[in-house]
Design a protein around this motif. Structure first.
Motif, short mmCIF file in Angstrom:
data_model
loop_
_atom_site.label_atom_id
_atom_site.label_comp_id
_atom_site.label_asym_id
_atom_site.label_seq_id
_atom_site.Cartn_x
_atom_site.Cartn_y
_atom_site.Cartn_z
N LEU A 245 0.85 -1.18 0.00
CA LEU A 245 0.00 0.00 0.00
C LEU A 245 0.89 1.23 0.00
O LEU A 245 1.89 1.27 0.72
N THR A 246 0.53 2.22 -0.78
CA THR A 246 1.26 3.49 -0.78
C THR A 246 0.25 4.61 -0.63
O THR A 246 -0.62 4.79 -1.47
N SER A 247 0.36 5.35 0.47
CA SER A 247 -0.60 6.42 0.72
C SER A 247 -0.14 7.25 1.91
O SER A 247 0.96 7.06 2.43
N SER A 248 -1.00 8.16 2.35
CA SER A 248 -0.72 8.93 3.56
C SER A 248 -0.84 8.01 4.77
O SER A 248 -1.53 6.98 4.72
N PRO A 249 -0.17 8.33 5.87
CA PRO A 249 -0.27 7.49 7.08
C PRO A 249 -1.70 7.25 7.52
O PRO A 249 -2.06 6.15 7.95
N LYS A 250 -2.55 8.28 7.41
CA LYS A 250 -3.95 8.17 7.85
C LYS A 250 -4.71 7.14 7.01
O LYS A 250 -5.40 6.26 7.56
N ILE A 251 -4.59 7.23 5.70
CA ILE A 251 -5.32 6.31 4.83
C ILE A 251 -4.80 4.88 4.97
O ILE A 251 -5.58 3.92 4.97
N ILE A 252 -3.49 4.73 5.11
CA ILE A 252 -2.95 3.39 5.31
C ILE A 252 -3.51 2.76 6.58
O ILE A 252 -3.88 1.58 6.60
N ARG A 253 -3.61 3.55 7.64
CA ARG A 253 -4.17 3.02 8.89
C ARG A 253 -5.62 2.59 8.71
O ARG A 253 -6.02 1.50 9.13
N LEU A 254 -6.42 3.43 8.05
CA LEU A 254 -7.84 3.12 7.85
C LEU A 254 -8.02 1.88 6.97
O LEU A 254 -8.87 1.03 7.25
N ILE A 255 -7.23 1.78 5.89
CA ILE A 255 -7.37 0.65 4.97
C ILE A 255 -6.89 -0.65 5.62
O ILE A 255 -7.54 -1.69 5.49
N THR A 256 -5.76 -0.61 6.31
CA THR A 256 -5.25 -1.84 6.93
C THR A 256 -6.19 -2.35 8.02
O THR A 256 -6.30 -3.56 8.24
N GLU A 257 -6.89 -1.43 8.67
CA GLU A 257 -7.88 -1.87 9.66
C GLU A 257 -8.98 -2.68 8.99
O GLU A 257 -9.44 -3.69 9.53
N LYS A 258 -9.41 -2.23 7.82
CA LYS A 258 -10.45 -2.96 7.09
C LYS A 258 -9.92 -4.28 6.53
O LYS A 258 -10.62 -5.29 6.52
N ILE A 259 -8.67 -4.26 6.05
CA ILE A 259 -8.09 -5.48 5.49
C ILE A 259 -7.93 -6.55 6.57
O ILE A 259 -8.17 -7.74 6.32
N ARG A 260 -7.58 -6.15 7.76
CA ARG A 260 -7.43 -7.12 8.85
C ARG A 260 -8.73 -7.85 9.12
O ARG A 260 -8.73 -9.02 9.53
N GLU A 261 -9.84 -7.16 8.87
CA GLU A 261 -11.15 -7.80 9.09
C GLU A 261 -11.36 -8.98 8.14
O GLU A 261 -12.15 -9.86 8.43
N CYS A 262 -10.64 -8.98 7.01
CA CYS A 262 -10.76 -10.09 6.05
C CYS A 262 -10.11 -11.35 6.58
O CYS A 262 -10.38 -12.45 6.08
N TYR A 263 -9.23 -11.20 7.55
CA TYR A 263 -8.58 -12.37 8.14
C TYR A 263 -9.51 -13.09 9.09
O TYR A 263 -9.35 -14.27 9.36
N VAL A 264 -10.47 -12.35 9.63
CA VAL A 264 -11.35 -12.91 10.66
C VAL A 264 -12.35 -13.90 10.07
O VAL A 264 -12.93 -13.66 9.03
#
Length: 264
Positions: A245-264
Motif C-alpha cells: 500500500l502506498t498512501s498517507s499514514p492516515k489512509i494506510i491506517r484506515l485501509i489496513t484496519e479494514k483489510i485485517r477484518e478479512c482475516y477474521v
C-alpha cells in the motif's frame, strides 16, 4: 537545481519526444502482433539509447542500466547508477490508451537520490531529490490529505496470474468498495506512484509487486509525505506474490484496519 537532476530532466524530455513521435504511427499494424512487438522494441531501444547518450556525455564514469537489469552492489560500492525505465505502460501505448511514462532513478552509494517520472503526452514532469521534497512541473507536491475512506480513490495494480490469494484479493475489494472507495486500474504503476505523490490518487494497491517499478516512484512518494506498507500496516513487502500500500499514514491506517477484518 541539482546538476544530475538537470541532466535527468533533459534526458527524459528527449526520450519523450521519440515516444510521442511514434504514438500514432502504430495504428496500421494493430492486427499484427509480431510487428507490434518489433515496433515497440525498436521504440524502446531508440528511447533508451538517446537517454543513455545524454547521461554518458555528462557522466561518462557512471553506470547506466535498464530497469530489468540486475543491480549488483559491491562492498563499499561508490559508483553512481542510473536506472532507466524507457516506457512503463507498454500495453497502454499499444492500445493508444494515453497513460504511460518514462522514468529515471539515480542511485548514489546504494540509495536513490534523484527520481524523474515524465508523462510525455501531458508534458507532466514529476521530480524528487532526497531530502528536498517532490515536485510536479516545478511546484511542490504532497500526498492526499483525505482522511476518510468514503470518496477515496485507489489505483490498483492487479495480479498477472491467478494465485491462491486471488479469493483473498476479491474479499479486500468487496470490503473496501462497501466503504465507498473507488478503484482505478490504469496499467502504469510508475505513473500511479507519481499521481499518489501529487495527490491526484489517494492510494496505490500493488498486488503484483515488481521492485523495479518502485525504484523511481518510491522516492517520489516518500518525499511527498507518503508511507509504503504491507497489507497489515508493517514495512513494505518484498514478496512478489503479496503486495504493498502506498498512501498517507492516515489512509494506510484506515485501509489496513479494514483489510485485517478479512482475516477474521
Amino acid at each position: 537545481m541539482h546538476p544530475m537532476l538537470n541532466i535527468a530532466i533533459r534526458a527524459v524530455r528527449k526520450g519523450g519526444n521519440i515516444i510521442i513521435q511514434n504514438y500514432d504511427t502504430q495504428k496500421f499494424m494493430k492486427e499484427d502482433i509480431e510487428k507490434n512487438k518489433i515496433f515497440i522494441k525498436n521504440i524502446m531501444y531508440k528511447t533508451y539509447k538517446i537517454i543513455s547518450e545524454i547521461i554518458y556525455k555528462s557522466y561518462p564514469r557512471h553506470i547506466i542500466l535498464n530497469k530489468n537489469e540486475n543491480i549488483i552492489f559491491k562492498k563499499n560500492e561508490k559508483t553512481t547508477i542510473w536506472i532507466i525505465n524507457e516506457l512503463d505502460g507498454k500495453k497502454n501505448f499499444i492500445k493508444n490508451f494515453p497513460h504511460f511514462c518514462i522514468s529515471i532513478a539515480v542511485i548514489v552509494k546504494k540509495k536513490t537520490e534523484i527520481s524523474v517520472i515524465y508523462d510525455p503526452l501531458r508534458n507532466d514532469l514529476f521530480t524528487a531529490v532526497k531530502g528536498q521534497g517532490s515536485q510536479l512541473n516545478g511546484y511542490r507536491t504532497r500526498c492526499s490529505s483525505i482522511n476518510t475512506l468514503k470518496y477515496t480513490t485507489v489505483a490498483v495494480n492487479l495480479p498477472n496470474h491467478i494465485y491462491d490469494q486471488s479469493f483473498y484479493y476479491f474479499e479486500i475489494y468487496k470490503k473496501l468498495i462497501l466503504c465507498g472507495i473507488s478503484f482505478r486500474s490504469t496499467g502504469s504503476t510508475v505513473l500511479d506512484l507519481a499521481y499518489v505523490a501529487a495527490g491526484r490518487i489517494d492510494c496505490l494497491f500493488d498486488f503484483n509487486l515488481n521492485p523495479s517499478n518502485f525504484i523511481a516512484g518510491k522516492l517520489q512518494v516518500r518525499e511527498a509525505g507518503c508511507l509504503i506498507s504491507d497489507f497489515t500496516g508493517g514495512h513494505e513487502n518484498n514478496n512478489c506474490h503479496s503486495g504493498n500500500l502506498t498512501s498517507s499514514p492516515k489512509i494506510i491506517r484506515l485501509i489496513t484496519e479494514k483489510i485485517r477484518e478479512c482475516y477474521v
